[in-house]
Design a protein around this motif. Structure first.
Motif: not given
Length: 255
Positions: A166-173, A205-214, A216-227
């Motif tokens: 999720a941090g990488r998605l924030t950085q990228a967007y 973990g794995l994450a997918v971004p919630v993007l708006d119509a432009r 732009s990143l609104v949020a990220a939904v992540s799954i946090v699990a044992p490796a």
């Protein structure tokens, strides 16, 4: 001659015995003024669309640039402000943490919660909703797995790059990412999710971004699990369920 003792402060805030009233008043006035300047700086950042320079703050507040800079250095150390582009200052991760924690029942969280619960029930892993900040992604909601010892992520926790997906998605967007955008992500969008097998202490973990119509990143939904649950890579069923959750949140939140 015995050494002179320094008067102790009183718990009621009154000046200690032997302290001249004018000295106590000067200290109190200085403290109040510092708080007022701090609040004015934060208000100045807000009024300037989240980014302001030292000379602009000095002009708005009617004080010297040197004095503004001293206050900014203190706020930087506390995480209440952060350095922005073009020698500007923006809100820091700590201030965003506090704000997000205070508003954890906001519209986005209320809309997202039933979809987060549905995803948790489908995959039986902890699901997290986070929003972008200057230092990474700040957690605003966590739905724990139903295991006896579930993975717990605290509200207002900072998910920071480079280990956090999720941090990488924030950085990228980030609007100021520039050339760093291409290097920030390892798996998105080709894999349809950004993931890390182990972000530390045996959890990934794995994450997918919630993007708006432009886009732009609104949020990220992540799954946090044992490796172990993510090796050798997250399953296609898990990725699909995560993307369906994000699509549902996006449709409800953005219409």
């Amino acid at each position: 001659m015995p050494p002179r003792k320094t008067p102790a402060s009183r718990p009621d805030g009154a000046p200690p015995p032997g302290t001249a009233p004018d000295q106590a008043g000067e200290r109190k006035a200085g403290t109040v003024q510092s708080v007022e300047i701090t609040l004015s700086i934060l208000d100045g950042i807000a009024q300037n669309n989240g980014l302001v320079r030292v000379n602009e703050l000095a002009r708005q507040l009617g004080i010297t640039k040197a004095r503004v800079s001293r206050h900014l250095q203190t706020l930087l150390g506390l995480g209440l402000v952060a350095r922005g582009p073009q020698e500007g200052y923006t809100f820091g991760w700590k201030l965003l943490q506090l704000g997000r924690a205070a508003l954890q029942d906001n519209t986005l969280v209320e809309i997202a919660r039933p979809h987060l619960l549905r995803l948790r029930d489908e995959i039986n892993q902890t699901v997290v909703l986070s929003v972008p900040s200057t230092q990474g992604s700040v957690v605003v909601a966590c739905v724990e797995s139903l295991d006896i010892t579930p993975v717990t992520v605290r509200i207002a926790s900072l998910l920071a790059p480079p280990l956090s997906p999720a941090g990488r998605l924030t950085q990228a967007y980030s609007p100021t990412a520039g050339k760093r955008k291409a290097n920030a992500l390892k798996h998105w969008p080709g894999f349809h999710a950004e993931y890390e097998i182990d972000t530390g202490r045996g959890f990934g973990g794995l994450a997918v971004p919630v993007l708006d119509a432009r886009n732009s990143l609104v949020a990220a939904v992540s799954i946090v699990a044992p490796a172990s649950a993510l090796q050798p890579h997250p399953s296609s069923a898990m990725v699909q369920a995560l993307n369906e959750c994000v699509a549902a949140i996006r449709e409800c939140y953005l219409g």
